[in-house]
Design an enzyme around this catalytic site. Structure first.
Site, mmCIF file in Angstrom:
data_model
loop_
_atom_site.group_PDB
_atom_site.id
_atom_site.type_symbol
_atom_site.label_atom_id
_atom_site.label_comp_id
_atom_site.label_asym_id
_atom_site.label_seq_id
_atom_site.Cartn_x
_atom_site.Cartn_y
_atom_site.Cartn_z
ATOM 1 N N ARG A 58 0.775 -1.072 -0.085
ATOM 2 C CA ARG A 58 0.024 0.131 -0.080
ATOM 3 C C ARG A 58 1.022 1.215 0.137
ATOM 4 O O ARG A 58 0.777 2.095 -0.698
ATOM 5 C CB ARG A 58 -1.013 -0.072 1.175
ATOM 6 C CG ARG A 58 -2.182 -0.524 1.136
ATOM 7 C CD ARG A 58 -2.736 -0.809 2.457
ATOM 8 N NE ARG A 58 -1.693 -1.997 2.980
ATOM 9 C CZ ARG A 58 -2.125 -3.390 2.571
ATOM 10 N NH1 ARG A 58 -3.282 -3.682 2.262
ATOM 11 N NH2 ARG A 58 -1.320 -4.319 3.012
ATOM 12 N N THR A 59 1.871 1.390 0.922
ATOM 13 C CA THR A 59 2.499 2.734 1.354
ATOM 14 C C THR A 59 3.099 3.128 0.040
ATOM 15 O O THR A 59 3.162 4.392 -0.490
ATOM 16 C CB THR A 59 3.286 2.566 2.436
ATOM 17 O OG1 THR A 59 2.287 2.311 3.481
ATOM 18 C CG2 THR A 59 3.959 3.831 2.797
ATOM 19 N N LYS A 68 24.322 -5.543 -2.334
ATOM 20 C CA LYS A 68 25.900 -5.615 -2.265
ATOM 21 C C LYS A 68 26.396 -5.062 -1.120
ATOM 22 O O LYS A 68 27.832 -5.058 -1.030
ATOM 23 C CB LYS A 68 26.291 -5.292 -3.471
ATOM 24 C CG LYS A 68 25.886 -5.621 -4.820
ATOM 25 C CD LYS A 68 26.373 -5.030 -6.077
ATOM 26 C CE LYS A 68 25.838 -5.409 -7.254
ATOM 27 N NZ LYS A 68 26.061 -4.440 -8.177
ATOM 28 N N HIS A 94 5.053 6.156 11.553
ATOM 29 C CA HIS A 94 4.536 5.961 10.316
ATOM 30 C C HIS A 94 3.606 7.351 10.233
ATOM 31 O O HIS A 94 2.503 7.025 10.234
ATOM 32 C CB HIS A 94 3.829 4.667 10.130
ATOM 33 C CG HIS A 94 3.452 4.214 8.755
ATOM 34 N ND1 HIS A 94 3.806 5.049 7.820
ATOM 35 C CD2 HIS A 94 3.038 3.211 8.365
ATOM 36 C CE1 HIS A 94 3.137 4.464 6.508
ATOM 37 N NE2 HIS A 94 3.000 3.453 7.063
ATOM 38 N N ARG A 148 11.265 4.194 3.687
ATOM 39 C CA ARG A 148 10.823 2.975 4.743
ATOM 40 C C ARG A 148 11.989 2.258 5.047
ATOM 41 O O ARG A 148 12.695 1.618 4.222
ATOM 42 C CB ARG A 148 9.663 2.091 4.034
ATOM 43 C CG ARG A 148 9.382 0.814 4.928
ATOM 44 C CD ARG A 148 8.305 0.209 4.491
ATOM 45 N NE ARG A 148 7.096 0.904 4.878
ATOM 46 C CZ ARG A 148 5.792 0.426 5.098
ATOM 47 N NH1 ARG A 148 5.702 -0.875 4.697
ATOM 48 N NH2 ARG A 148 4.685 1.251 5.707
HETATM 49 C C1 NCD Z 1 1.700 -1.074 8.792
HETATM 50 C C2 NCD Z 1 3.353 -0.901 8.517
HETATM 51 O O1 NCD Z 1 3.973 -1.461 7.590
HETATM 52 O O2 NCD Z 1 3.730 -0.278 9.574
HETATM 53 N N1 NCD Z 1 1.171 -1.428 7.136
HETATM 54 C C3 NCD Z 1 0.958 -0.165 6.456
HETATM 55 O O3 NCD Z 1 1.930 0.746 6.122
HETATM 56 N N2 NCD Z 1 -0.127 -0.052 5.962
HETATM 57 C C4 NCD Z 1 1.342 -2.138 9.440
HETATM 58 C C5 NCD Z 1 1.811 -3.687 9.286
HETATM 59 O O4 NCD Z 1 2.651 -4.291 8.638
HETATM 60 O O5 NCD Z 1 1.036 -4.596 10.109
#
Ligand code: NCD
Length: 311
Positions: free
Chosen positions: A55-56, A83, A133, A105
């Site tokens: 999703r993100t 690497k 997040h 991320r």
């Molecule tokens: C979450 C995350 O990656 O922190 N998901 C997200 O970004 N929608 C929560 C999760 O991984 O459970």
């Protein structure tokens, strides 16, 4: 507004409301036949994803493209990271390429903050370890405002599940507090952080009792990939005590909604019938994520060094 978005705690109430209001305007772009604004033409947004994401990552990509930015997707798999290249050297490479914004991320809490020391691009935290997040919290607040049909002052929100490993919970607690909502964290004692007392939230170990008086129930996935020990006896036992099923949904007030950031484990923290019910906002959360990330990229990339908008 700060130059970067690293933590939901960096946002004042005014900043948060400005992002949510801008996101509402951005949402109208998604309803048009041509889903594009020229605002970030000629700007480069790099998506730097060291952890898996469905999703993100796509949400940030769609958001940047709807604002006409050039988007570079960089994932650790298939890059020189495999690497052994360090985050610093990757950052210097992105710097040399003239990135205007980097969306990162990373499994290490604090990685986005480190990045700001090596780059002069705007840095947006898309999830760092168990830390934060912030754009998830913003899209959750946006969804709550939309579904409850009012601002969040005094709204009652239960966040249920693996709070200990959840960056979603950390960011949500801070943002909801800033917006005036009351948060109750519901989890087994083993899945609550040790510094709990310092969080602006109440704690309950009893989901049935908590559900009677909520406007929102936010379910979290048990993040097995971040666990180094055993935190509960069995999946069945966890689900029996902390899973949201049809019986528990019926304990909630009629207008209350069910949220989940995804990915869901159906049958564990949330029953399929609840996830698919009209009370659940899971698909709306994903849709709203695009509008909120458009607002964040737009506001951060069009403000000058004093935090004032220039667009
Ligand atoms: C979450 C995350 O990656 O922190 N998901 C997200 O970004 N929608 C929560 C999760 O991984 O459970």
């Amino acid at each position: 507004m700060n130059r970067h978005l690293l933590s939901a705690g960096d946002l004042s109430r005014e900043d948060a409301l400005k992002i949510l209001d801008t996101a509402e305007q951005m949402a109208t772009v998604g309803d048009r036949e041509v889903k594009k604004l020229p605002t970030l033409r000629g700007r480069t947004v790099v998506n730097l994803f060291y952890e898996d994401s469905t999703r993100t990552r796509t949400s940030f990509e769609v958001a940047a493209k709807r604002l006409s930015a050039d988007v570079i997707n960089f994932s650790a798999k298939g890059s020189s990271v495999s690497k052994g290249e360090s985050l610093k050297d990757t950052a210097l490479t992105l710097h040399a390429m003239g990135a205007d914004a980097v969306v990162i991320r990373h499994a290490a809490s604090g990685a986005p903050h480190r990045l700001t020391q090596w780059l002069d691009a705007v840095v947006v935290n898309a999830g760092d370890g168990t830390h934060e997040h912030p754009t998830q919290a913003l899209l959750d607040a946006f969804t709550m405002r939309q579904r409850l049909g009012r601002d969040l002052d005094g709204a009652k929100v239960a966040i249920v599940g693996d709070i200990l490993h959840s960056r979603v919970a950390r960011s949500n607690v801070q943002l909801l507090h800033t917006l005036g909502a009351h948060v109750t964290l519901v989890a087994p004692p083993t899945l609550l952080p040790r510094d709990m007392q310092t969080w602006p939230a109440q704690v309950s170990y009893d989901l049935d009792a908590a559900l009677g008086d909520v406007d929102v129930c936010m379910m979290l996935r048990v993040q097995a990939e971040r666990m180094t020990a055993s935190y509960f006896p069995t999946v069945r036992e966890y689900s029996r005590r902390y899973g949201l099923d049809g019986r528990r949904l019926a304990l909630m007030p009629k207008e209350a909604i069910v949220m989940h950031p995804g990915p869901m484990v159906r049958g564990m923290e949330i029953a399929g019938e609840v996830a698919d019910s009209s009370r659940a906002t899971i698909v709306e959360q994903v849709r709203n994520g695009v509008s909120v990330r458009m607002a964040v990229l737009y506001l951060l990339l069009t403000q000058d060094s004093t935090g004032q908008g220039t667009a």
